[in-house]
Design an enzyme around this catalytic site. Structure first.
Site, PDB file in Angstrom:
ATOM      1  N   ASN A  83      36.519  24.817  64.932  1.00 32.87           N
ATOM      2  CA  ASN A  83      36.784  23.755  63.955  1.00 32.87           C
ATOM      3  C   ASN A  83      38.128  24.084  63.307  1.00 32.87           C
ATOM      4  O   ASN A  83      38.199  24.913  62.414  1.00 32.87           O
ATOM      5  CB  ASN A  83      35.651  23.719  62.919  1.00 32.87           C
ATOM      6  CG  ASN A  83      35.879  22.654  61.868  1.00 32.87           C
ATOM      7  OD1 ASN A  83      36.801  21.850  61.982  1.00 32.87           O
ATOM      8  ND2 ASN A  83      35.028  22.652  60.840  1.00 32.87           N
TER       9      ASN A  83
ATOM     10  N   LYS B 199      39.886  22.252  61.496  1.00 34.79           N
ATOM     11  CA  LYS B 199      40.033  21.613  60.168  1.00 34.79           C
ATOM     12  C   LYS B 199      41.439  21.021  60.019  1.00 34.79           C
ATOM     13  O   LYS B 199      42.010  20.547  61.011  1.00 34.79           O
ATOM     14  CB  LYS B 199      39.698  22.621  59.058  1.00 34.79           C
ATOM     15  CG  LYS B 199      38.327  23.272  59.266  1.00 34.79           C
ATOM     16  CD  LYS B 199      37.857  24.071  58.087  1.00 34.79           C
ATOM     17  CE  LYS B 199      36.524  24.720  58.422  1.00 34.79           C
ATOM     18  NZ  LYS B 199      35.963  25.479  57.316  1.00 34.79           N
TER      19      LYS B 199
ATOM     20  N   HIS C  17      29.495  18.209  58.107  1.00 37.79           N
ATOM     21  CA  HIS C  17      30.058  19.490  57.651  1.00 37.79           C
ATOM     22  C   HIS C  17      29.986  19.536  56.131  1.00 37.79           C
ATOM     23  O   HIS C  17      30.189  18.522  55.456  1.00 37.79           O
ATOM     24  CB  HIS C  17      31.506  19.625  58.131  1.00 37.79           C
ATOM     25  CG  HIS C  17      32.033  21.009  57.952  1.00 37.79           C
ATOM     26  ND1 HIS C  17      32.441  21.478  56.722  1.00 37.79           N
ATOM     27  CD2 HIS C  17      32.179  22.049  58.813  1.00 37.79           C
ATOM     28  CE1 HIS C  17      32.820  22.751  56.853  1.00 37.79           C
ATOM     29  NE2 HIS C  17      32.653  23.113  58.113  1.00 37.79           N
TER      30      HIS C  17
ATOM     31  N   GLU D 119      31.993  20.522  54.005  1.00 32.04           N
ATOM     32  CA  GLU D 119      33.215  20.065  53.324  1.00 32.04           C
ATOM     33  C   GLU D 119      33.213  18.541  53.190  1.00 32.04           C
ATOM     34  O   GLU D 119      33.757  17.999  52.236  1.00 32.04           O
ATOM     35  CB  GLU D 119      34.456  20.574  54.078  1.00 32.04           C
ATOM     36  CG  GLU D 119      34.627  22.078  53.870  1.00 32.04           C
ATOM     37  CD  GLU D 119      35.360  22.804  54.990  1.00 32.04           C
ATOM     38  OE1 GLU D 119      36.016  22.155  55.819  1.00 32.04           O
ATOM     39  OE2 GLU D 119      35.251  24.048  55.028  1.00 32.04           O
TER      40      GLU D 119
ATOM     41  N   GLU E 141      25.197  26.385  58.959  1.00 29.56           N
ATOM     42  CA  GLU E 141      26.345  26.970  58.267  1.00 29.56           C
ATOM     43  C   GLU E 141      26.036  27.097  56.777  1.00 29.56           C
ATOM     44  O   GLU E 141      26.205  26.120  56.017  1.00 29.56           O
ATOM     45  CB  GLU E 141      27.575  26.065  58.425  1.00 29.56           C
ATOM     46  CG  GLU E 141      28.005  25.837  59.845  1.00 29.56           C
ATOM     47  CD  GLU E 141      29.470  25.410  59.923  1.00 29.56           C
ATOM     48  OE1 GLU E 141      30.248  26.127  60.539  1.00 29.56           O
ATOM     49  OE2 GLU E 141      29.824  24.385  59.327  1.00 29.56           O
TER      50      GLU E 141
ATOM     51  N   GLY F 217      34.261  30.111  54.983  1.00 29.29           N
ATOM     52  CA  GLY F 217      35.602  30.429  54.495  1.00 29.29           C
ATOM     53  C   GLY F 217      35.631  31.444  53.359  1.00 29.29           C
ATOM     54  O   GLY F 217      36.661  31.652  52.726  1.00 29.29           O
TER      55      GLY F 217
ATOM     56  N   SER G 189      32.233  32.250  58.248  1.00 30.98           N
ATOM     57  CA  SER G 189      32.948  33.536  58.312  1.00 30.98           C
ATOM     58  C   SER G 189      32.566  34.373  59.525  1.00 30.98           C
ATOM     59  O   SER G 189      32.510  35.600  59.446  1.00 30.98           O
ATOM     60  CB  SER G 189      32.740  34.326  57.015  1.00 30.98           C
ATOM     61  OG  SER G 189      33.283  33.607  55.921  1.00 30.98           O
TER      62      SER G 189
HETATM   63  P1  PGA Z   1      34.787  29.638  58.707  1.00 32.48           P
HETATM   64  O1  PGA Z   1      34.448  28.078  58.832  1.00 32.48           O
HETATM   65  O2  PGA Z   1      34.525  30.263  60.037  1.00 32.48           O
HETATM   66  O3  PGA Z   1      36.234  29.678  58.318  1.00 32.48           O
HETATM   67  O4  PGA Z   1      33.893  30.172  57.631  1.00 32.48           O
HETATM   68  C1  PGA Z   1      33.351  27.648  59.587  1.00 32.48           C
HETATM   69  C2  PGA Z   1      33.208  26.150  59.470  1.00 32.48           C
HETATM   70  O5  PGA Z   1      33.524  25.598  58.413  1.00 32.48           O
HETATM   71  O6  PGA Z   1      32.782  25.473  60.419  1.00 32.48           O
END
Ligand code: PGA
Length: 257
Positions: free
Chosen positions: A9, A11, A96, A98, A168, A174, A214
């Site tokens: 991803n 982003k 997601h 976000e 997740e 993140g 992460s």
């Molecule tokens: P990350 O993001 O690996 O940077 O924690 C994962 C995601 O948001 O799908």
């Protein structure tokens, strides 16, 4: 046999040239003797170009990071599933955290998006995950049950079998904090159990459930070796070819052992 999947991803990161270089490096470092599927989710505007690079590579697929639930028409700034399909997308990330948090996407919206993308021949990567407070208050299983049942349990078994689930935990995305292997495995087993109760063992056994939050080479070995974890949805560590390729090698290694 369930499919192992490592999904990137990206982003809102990478210029067009950076994105094209990255996908070329990933393809040239990928071991084509193995069977892990790789799904790459670039920003919309490079989707077609990334697809052109991936399309002749076995096991490589392109995904969008979101889609509209409308068919077409006067929706300035939105991208429809038909447009995504015409640019080579096979998957769309839906739900997601976000988007749930920053763009106030609720279960009703997610349901409409999933219906639309399935109708147009795409497959959802459906994200679910609890907040830090949910976990602290021991509400994490309840939250995941609610997120999955309200959006996915109205699908028929045939449509549901096209879904990839990504667990997740919001507190791990993140942040550098990762779920322990026990926390991750327990949740993946729970997800598989509720799917089995609703759709039957056969469907539950075949669905790929990815871990995200992460995930990086230093913690992936213990996470990917859990029996209900079929790969990862990777943010930060997908932005560099060496760490992303290492994650692919780790899933191949643990699934051989
Ligand atoms: P990350 O993001 O690996 O940077 O924690 C994962 C995601 O948001 O799908």
């Amino acid at each position: 046999m369930r499919k192992n999947i490592i999904a990137a991803n990206w982003k809102m990161n990478l210029s067009k040239d950076e994105a094209l270089n990255l996908i070329k490096e990933i393809i040239s470092g990928y071991n084509f003797d193995t069977n892990t599927d790789v799904i790459v989710s670039p920003p919309y505007v490079y989707l077609d170009q990334i697809f052109q690079v991936c399309k002749s590579s076995k096991n490589f697929y392109v995904s969008a990071q979101d889609c509209s639930f409308n068919d077409n028409g006067a929706f300035t700034g939105e991208i429809s599933t038909k447009i995504l399909k015409s640019c080579g997308s096979d998957f769309v990330i839906i739900g997601h955290s976000e988007r749930r948090i920053n763009f106030k996407e609720d279960d009703e919206i997610l349901k409409l998006k999933i219906q639309k993308l399935l109708a147009d021949g795409l497959r959802p990567i459906f994200c679910c995950g609890e907040t830090f407070n949910d976990r602290n208050e021991d509400l994490h299983f309840k939250t995941i049950m609610q997120q999955i049942s309200s959006v996915l349990f109205s699908l028929d078994a045939n449509d549901f079998s096209k879904v990839v689930i990504a667990y997740e935990p919001v507190w791990a995305i993140g942040t550098g904090k990762t779920a322990t292997k026990e926390q991750a495995q327990n949740m993946h087993a729970f997800i598989r159990k509720i799917i089995a109760q609703h759709f039957g063992d056969n469907v539950a056994d075949k669905i790929s459930i990815l871990y995200g939050g992460s995930c990086k080479p230093s913690n992936a070995h213990e996470i990917f070796s859990q029996k209900d974890i079929d790969g990862g949805l990777i943010g930060g560590a997908s932005l560099k070819s060496d760490s992303f390729l290492e994650l692919i090698n780790i899933i191949n290694e643990v699934s051989r052992s």
